[in-house]
Design a protein around this motif. Structure first.
Motif, PDB file in Angstrom:
ATOM      1  N   TRP B 113       0.852  -1.203   0.000  1.00 46.07           N
ATOM      2  CA  TRP B 113       0.000   0.000   0.000  1.00 46.07           C
ATOM      3  C   TRP B 113       0.880   1.242   0.000  1.00 46.07           C
ATOM      4  O   TRP B 113       2.085   1.163   0.295  1.00 46.07           O
ATOM      5  CB  TRP B 113      -0.938  -0.027   1.213  1.00 46.07           C
ATOM      6  N   PRO B 114       0.275   2.417  -0.312  1.00 46.75           N
ATOM      7  CA  PRO B 114       1.088   3.639  -0.325  1.00 46.75           C
ATOM      8  C   PRO B 114       1.580   3.990   1.076  1.00 46.75           C
ATOM      9  O   PRO B 114       0.887   3.702   2.064  1.00 46.75           O
ATOM     10  CB  PRO B 114       0.133   4.712  -0.840  1.00 46.75           C
ATOM     11  N   THR B 115       2.739   4.581   1.157  1.00 45.31           N
ATOM     12  CA  THR B 115       3.295   4.934   2.470  1.00 45.31           C
ATOM     13  C   THR B 115       3.464   6.441   2.581  1.00 45.31           C
ATOM     14  O   THR B 115       3.326   7.155   1.594  1.00 45.31           O
ATOM     15  CB  THR B 115       4.660   4.263   2.670  1.00 45.31           C
ATOM     16  N   LEU B 116       3.764   6.890   3.788  1.00 49.35           N
ATOM     17  CA  LEU B 116       3.977   8.317   4.016  1.00 49.35           C
ATOM     18  C   LEU B 116       5.434   8.669   3.737  1.00 49.35           C
ATOM     19  O   LEU B 116       6.315   7.819   3.878  1.00 49.35           O
ATOM     20  CB  LEU B 116       3.636   8.675   5.461  1.00 49.35           C
ATOM     21  N   PRO B 117       5.681   9.941   3.379  1.00 51.90           N
ATOM     22  CA  PRO B 117       7.081  10.349   3.183  1.00 51.90           C
ATOM     23  C   PRO B 117       7.891  10.187   4.475  1.00 51.90           C
ATOM     24  O   PRO B 117       7.347  10.360   5.574  1.00 51.90           O
ATOM     25  CB  PRO B 117       6.984  11.823   2.797  1.00 51.90           C
ATOM     26  N   LEU B 118       9.153   9.895   4.317  1.00 49.21           N
ATOM     27  CA  LEU B 118      10.005   9.616   5.477  1.00 49.21           C
ATOM     28  C   LEU B 118       9.978  10.703   6.552  1.00 49.21           C
ATOM     29  O   LEU B 118       9.842  10.390   7.729  1.00 49.21           O
ATOM     30  CB  LEU B 118      11.451   9.350   5.025  1.00 49.21           C
ATOM     31  N   PRO B 119      10.071  12.004   6.184  1.00 48.83           N
ATOM     32  CA  PRO B 119      10.108  13.013   7.264  1.00 48.83           C
ATOM     33  C   PRO B 119       8.884  12.938   8.189  1.00 48.83           C
ATOM     34  O   PRO B 119       9.016  13.102   9.404  1.00 48.83           O
ATOM     35  CB  PRO B 119      10.113  14.343   6.497  1.00 48.83           C
TER      36      PRO B 119
END
Lengths: 421, 225
Positions: B113-119
Motif C-alpha cells: 500500500w502507499p506509504t507516508l514520506p520519510l520526514p
C-alpha cells in the motif's frame, strides 16, 4: 489457610471467559482511579479499582495462565494470604460502592463493577465481610430484614402510614397485577415515600398490592457478594409474587436490590423471568408519560434551584435515566438544574454497596460525599432529589454531618405532592 | 563480532521463530480464555446489546482518541491520555505507513500500500519515543501507577521502547555502524514479539472482548455507552 482456600476457590469459580477476557484486557494504565470517588476524595492509591480487583486477577492468573503459574513458582507473584483477605476486605467493602463509574473511563471498557462484585464473592466465601455488614445480612436471613422490619413491625408501620397519610395500601390482594416491594429503609426511615408511592399508584388506578411474604426488597446478600444469600432474598420476593399471581414486580427505592432483581436474578433463578421486574422510577415515567396521572406543572418552581442525583444502580446500571428528567421538566421547568457530570457519568453518593452500613467506613464515606457537596453547591441547589433511598440515607446523614442547609427529598414524593386529582 | 551474521540471524531464523512464537502464544491465550466457558445471559434486555456494542466501538475508536478532553477524567490525568494516545498514533503510523515496515508486511502477506514520506514518519517516531518517556515518568510519579507496576510493566515498557529507539537511530545513522543498529533493531523486535504473548501488550486482542462486553452491558440496560 482454610479462609484463603475458600476465597481462592470462589475467585477461581468466578472467572469464566467473561471475566477472564476482561482481566486480560487490562493494561494497568490506572485510569480507573481517576473515576473512583473514594480515590478522588482521599488520594489513597489503594482505592484504585484496578488494585481492588487484584485478588481476582491473582487467583485467575495463578490458576489458569502459564505465565501466572511460572511467576508464582519463582516467587515474583505472591499467593493470596489471610492477611491479604483482611486488607482487601477493607478496600472493597469500606471504599467501594460498586457504582461502576470506573468502567465508563476504562480505555478497554472493562466492566469493573462486575469484577469488583466477584472479589466480594471471594471475600464473602472466606468470611471476610466487615462485622457490621455481616450482622445486617444475618439479620435479614433470620428476621427477613436488615433493619429489624419483622412481620409485626412491617404490619404496624404500614398500618400507621396508611392512617397518618390517609392512603390505602392494599395488602396480599390475590389477582392484583402489580406487586410493590418496599425497602425497609423507606418503611422505617422514609415512610413518606411509602405513602407517596401508594398515593400515586392509587391515583393511577393501578391494581396493585404489597405482600406480607415479600415485604423486604433490600438485598444485603448482594452487598455481601454471597450468591447463596442473594438468591435466598430474591426467592422471598419471587415467592410472594407467585402466591399472589401478579404479573409485575415493582422494586422501590433500593439500588442494589434493583440491580440484583432486574439484572441478575434470572441468571440464578430462571423463574424470575415469569415476572416483569421494574423500578418505581420506570413506573412513574410511564404514568406521567401516558397521562394516567396528571401533575401540576411547575409545582416546585420558585423554591430555589432543584437538582437531581443519579443513583449508580438505578440510573447508570439500571437505565432509568430519562424518566426523572422528563418528570422534573414538568414539576420544576424553571428551577431544575443538572449537576456535572450527570446521567450515566454521575458521581456516586458514596453510601451505596453497603458502605453506609459499616461504621468503620465512615471516614472514606464522608470524604467521598464531599465530592457530591461540591457538585450540588456548584449549581447552587437548595433541594436535591433522587430515586434511591440508600442515596437518600447518605444524603440526609451527610447534610447532618456537614451541617448543610439543603432539603433532601425523593422523586416519588415530589410526584405525589404535585398530583392533580 | 560479526554484525553481518547477527543481522542475518535476527532478520532471518530468529525473526520467523519469534513471529511464530507470538502467533501461537496469542492463539493459545485466546483459546484458553474462550475455553473457560461463557454462561448464557437470560436476563431480558431493556435496550439493544448489539447497538451498544456498535456504539461503544465507534466512540472508542473514532471519537475519544481524538477529542479525549470530552471525558471528565481527562483533566485529572492528562498525561495518560496524551502520552497513551500519541504513542499509539505513532506506533500505527510508523508500523503501517512507514515504507520499510510496509515492505516487511509485503514480504509476509504479499499486500502492499502507499506509504507516508520519510520526514513525516520520522517525526511520528520521535513523537512516539517522547510519549513513551512521558509515560515512564508518569508511571514513576503517579501513586496509583507506582503501586500497580511490577517488573512485568517495566519490561513491557522496555521491550517496546528498544525497537522504537533503535529504529530511530537506524534511520539517522546515529553513533554506530548501520549493520550494528539494524541488528539491534531486529533483535529488539524479536525479543518484543516473544514478550507480547507473555505480557499485557496482548491487550490488543482482549480489548475487543472487553469493549464488546462494555457495549453489551450498557446497551442491554438502555444506557449510553
Amino acid at each position: 489457610m482454610t479462609a484463603t482456600k475458600q476465597a481462592y476457590d470462589t475467585l477461581v469459580h468466578e472467572t469464566g471467559g467473561w471475566v477472564a477476557s476482561q482481566l486480560e484486557a487490562c493494561t494497568r494504565c490506572g485510569m480507573c482511579a481517576e473515576a473512583c470517588h473514594f480515590y478522588q476524595a482521599t488520594g489513597n492509591p489503594e482505592y484504585a479499582p484496578v488494585w481492588k480487583v487484584e485478588l481476582l486477577r491473582r487467583a485467575y492468573e495463578q490458576r489458569f495462565t502459564l505465565v501466572g503459574g511460572f511467576k508464582t513458582m519463582i516467587g515474583v507473584e505472591k499467593r493470596i494470604t489471610d492477611d491479604d483477605l483482611k486488607h482487601w476486605s477493607e478496600l472493597n467493602y469500606h471504599a467501594c460502592t460498586v457504582c461502576n463509574k470506573c468502567s465508563m473511563v476504562c480505555p478497554m471498557g472493562i466492566d469493573l463493577g462486575s469484577l469488583l462484585h466477584g472479589v466480594r464473592a471471594g471475600l464473602a466465601a472466606a468470611d471476610m465481610v466487615p462485622e457490621d455488614l455481616m450482622a445486617a445480612v444475618n439479620k435479614q436471613v433470620k428476621e427477613g430484614s436488615p433493619l429489624g422490619m419483622t412481620d409485626s413491625v412491617w404490619d404496624q408501620r404500614l398500618e400507621w402510614v396508611a392512617d397518618e397519610w390517609e392512603v390505602e395500601i392494599p395488602r396480599d390482594v390475590k389477582g392484583a397485577s402489580t406487586m410493590v416491594v418496599f425497602s425497609s429503609i423507606e418503611v422505617m426511615k422514609f415512610p413518606t415515600n411509602v405513602a407517596a408511592i401508594a398515593k400515586v399508584l392509587n391515583a393511577a388506578g393501578e391494581k396493585w398490592t404489597v405482600s406480607s411474604k415479600a415485604r423486604e426488597v433490600v438485598n444485603f446478600g448482594f452487598y455481601e457478594g454471597s450468591e447463596e444469600h442473594t438468591k435466598l432474598f430474591i426467592n422471598r420476593v419471587l415467592e410472594g409474587a407467585r402466591d399472589l399471581g401478579v404479573k409485575r414486580i415493582v422494586v422501590t427505592e433500593c439500588g442494589h436490590a434493583y440491580d440484583a432483581l432486574r439484572w441478575h436474578a434470572a441468571n440464578w433463578i430462571p423463574e424470575a423471568n415469569d415476572f416483569e421486574i421494574i423500578h418505581i422510577t420506570g413506573v412513574l415515567g410511564e404514568l406521567v408519560g401516558s397521562g394516567r396521572i396528571k401533575l401540576k406543572p411547575g409545582a416546585f418552581d420558585g423554591q430555589g434551584t432543584i437538582t437531581f442525583h443519579d443513583a449508580c444502580k438505578i440510573q447508570r446500571k439500571g437505565g432509568h435515566i430519562q424518566e426523572p428528567r422528563d418528570i422534573l421538566k414538568v414539576l420544576a421547568p424553571n428551577s431544575f438544574k443538572e449537576m456535572t457530570p450527570n446521567r450515566e457519568e454521575s458521581v456516586c453518593c458514596g453510601g451505596g454497596g453497603g458502605v453506609i452500613a459499616i461504621k468503620a467506613a465512615d471516614a472514606p464515606r464522608y470524604a467521598a460525599f464531599q465530592l457530591k457537596i461540591d457538585q450540588v453547591n456548584s449549581v447552587g441547589a437548595k433541594t436535591v432529589t433522587m430515586t434511591c433511598s440508600n442515596c437518600r440515607l447518605q444524603f440526609t446523614d451527610g447534610v447532618d454531618h456537614f451541617k448543610l442547609d439543603w432539603k433532601v427529598t425523593g422523586l416519588a414524593q415530589m410526584v405525589a405532592d404535585a398530583l392533580v386529582e | 563480532m560479526n554484525w553481518q551474521a547477527t543481522l542475518e540471524f535476527a532478520r532471518g531464523p530468529f525473526f520467523y521463530a519469534a513471529l511464530l512464537f507470538m502467533l501461537f502464544g496469542l492463539a493459545y491465550r485466546l483459546v484458553t480464555v474462550i475455553g473457560l466457558g461463557w454462561s448464557k445471559d437470560r436476563v431480558p434486555d431493556k435496550g439493544s446489546k448489539a447497538a451498544g456494542v456498535v456504539k461503544t466501538f465507534l466512540k472508542a475508536l473514532l471519537i475519544w482518541p481524538f477529542i479525549p478532553w470530552v471525558k471528565n477524567t481527562f483533566t485529572k490525568n492528562p498525561l495518560i491520555y496524551i502520552g497513551g494516545g500519541l504513542f499509539h498514533l505513532a506506533l500505527f503510523t510508523t508500523l503501517i505507513l512507514g515504507a520499510p515496515h510496509m515492505l516487511v508486511w509485503k514480504s509476509l502477506s504479499g499486500l502492499s500500500w502507499p506509504t507516508l514520506p520519510l520526514p513525516i514518519v520520522d517525526w511520528m517516531a520521535a513523537v512516539g519515543i517522547i510519549a513513551m518517556l512521558m509515560l515512564l515518568v508518569n508511571r514513576r510519579i503517579n501513586p496509583v501507577l507506582k503501586l500497580i507496576s511490577g517488573p512485568a510493566e517495566y519490561l513491557s515498557w522496555l521491550f517496546v521502547f528498544l525497537p522504537m529507539v533503535t529504529g530511530y537511530m537506524m534511520t539517522h545513522h546515529l553513533w554506530f555502524q548501520y549493520e550494528v543498529l539494524y541488528s539491534l533493531h531486529m533483535l529488539s523486535v524479536d525479543v518484543m514479539m516473544i514478550w507480547i504473548p507473555l505480557s499485557r501488550i496482548s491487550h490488543f486482542i482482549f480489548y475487543f472482548f472487553a469493549r464488546a462486553i462494555h457495549g453489551a452491558e450498557f446497551g442491554k440496560r438502555g444506557v449510553a455507552v
